[in-house]
Write an enzyme that holds these catalytic residues in place. Structure first.
Site, short mmCIF file in Angstrom:
data_model
loop_
_atom_site.label_atom_id
_atom_site.label_comp_id
_atom_site.label_asym_id
_atom_site.label_seq_id
_atom_site.Cartn_x
_atom_site.Cartn_y
_atom_site.Cartn_z
N ASP A 30 -4.02 13.61 4.96
CA ASP A 30 -2.96 12.33 4.46
C ASP A 30 -1.63 13.39 3.96
O ASP A 30 -1.78 14.27 3.19
CB ASP A 30 -3.36 11.43 3.69
CG ASP A 30 -2.66 10.26 3.36
OD1 ASP A 30 -1.53 10.51 2.76
OD2 ASP A 30 -3.21 9.24 3.66
N ASN A 87 -7.84 -0.01 4.96
CA ASN A 87 -6.99 -0.87 4.65
C ASN A 87 -6.55 -1.94 5.53
O ASN A 87 -6.08 -1.27 6.76
CB ASN A 87 -5.61 -0.61 3.94
CG ASN A 87 -5.92 0.29 2.58
OD1 ASN A 87 -6.75 -0.15 1.80
ND2 ASN A 87 -5.35 1.58 2.56
N GLY A 93 -2.37 -3.43 1.74
CA GLY A 93 -1.66 -1.89 1.62
C GLY A 93 -1.59 -1.32 3.03
O GLY A 93 -1.42 0.03 2.78
N GLN A 94 -2.02 -1.72 3.88
CA GLN A 94 -1.94 -1.20 5.19
C GLN A 94 -0.42 -0.90 5.45
O GLN A 94 0.46 -1.96 5.81
CB GLN A 94 -2.55 -1.87 6.47
CG GLN A 94 -2.43 -1.04 7.86
CD GLN A 94 -3.61 -1.65 8.94
OE1 GLN A 94 -3.94 -2.87 8.72
NE2 GLN A 94 -3.56 -1.16 9.93
N HIS A 100 -7.11 2.93 10.68
CA HIS A 100 -7.55 4.48 9.84
C HIS A 100 -8.54 4.36 8.79
O HIS A 100 -8.35 3.50 7.94
CB HIS A 100 -6.47 5.46 9.74
CG HIS A 100 -5.10 4.71 8.96
ND1 HIS A 100 -4.33 3.77 9.16
CD2 HIS A 100 -4.96 4.84 7.56
CE1 HIS A 100 -3.60 3.23 8.23
NE2 HIS A 100 -3.84 3.87 7.44
N HIS A 102 -9.41 6.19 5.47
CA HIS A 102 -9.30 7.08 4.33
C HIS A 102 -10.60 7.70 3.86
O HIS A 102 -11.39 6.74 3.48
CB HIS A 102 -8.69 6.62 3.19
CG HIS A 102 -7.22 5.81 3.53
ND1 HIS A 102 -5.93 6.38 3.23
CD2 HIS A 102 -6.72 4.77 3.93
CE1 HIS A 102 -4.97 5.80 3.69
NE2 HIS A 102 -5.46 4.56 4.14
#
Length: 114
Positions: A30, A87, A93-94, A100, A102
């Site tokens: 990230d 998310n 919060g996407q 994806h 995390h």
């Protein structure tokens, strides 16, 4: 999708620090890490959200989760503990609408998260 950031990473049009790859998944660091280990796992095929990925029902969601665990092992956080977060949607919060996961680890992760 031609305007998708993560699709461009899959296509090698945008650089990323890739840490793991399978035939159908890609894992990369990230750019704004929230923990010492913060890696994103994506399917190479575009699906906007975790819900869309679940609807595919061809084993791809399973491969993403297996890749997340493989990354945790490679990053040496599997034994101490790690978190896998999807998310899904703006309210969660996407910000990039290519599903994806995390993988977060390397520090104590409190609950509930922010």
């Amino acid at each position: 999708m031609s305007d998708c950031l993560f699709c461009k990473i899959v296509a090698k049009e945008i650089p990323a620090e890739i840490v793991y790859e399978t035939g159908r998944t890609l894992a990369f660091r990230d750019v704004n890490p929230q923990a010492p280990t913060h890696v994103l796992i994506i399917p190479k095929q575009h699906h906007a959200t975790a819900a869309a990925l679940a609807d595919v029902d061809d084993g791809l969601a399973d491969e993403v989760l297996k890749a997340a665990h493989s990354v945790a092992v490679l990053e040496h956080v599997a034994d101490s503990g790690y978190r896998v977060v999807f998310n899904t949607g703006l309210g969660a919060g996407q910000t990039v609408f290519h599903v994806h996961a995390h993988v977060l680890g390397g520090r104590d992760l409190t609950w509930p998260p922010g």
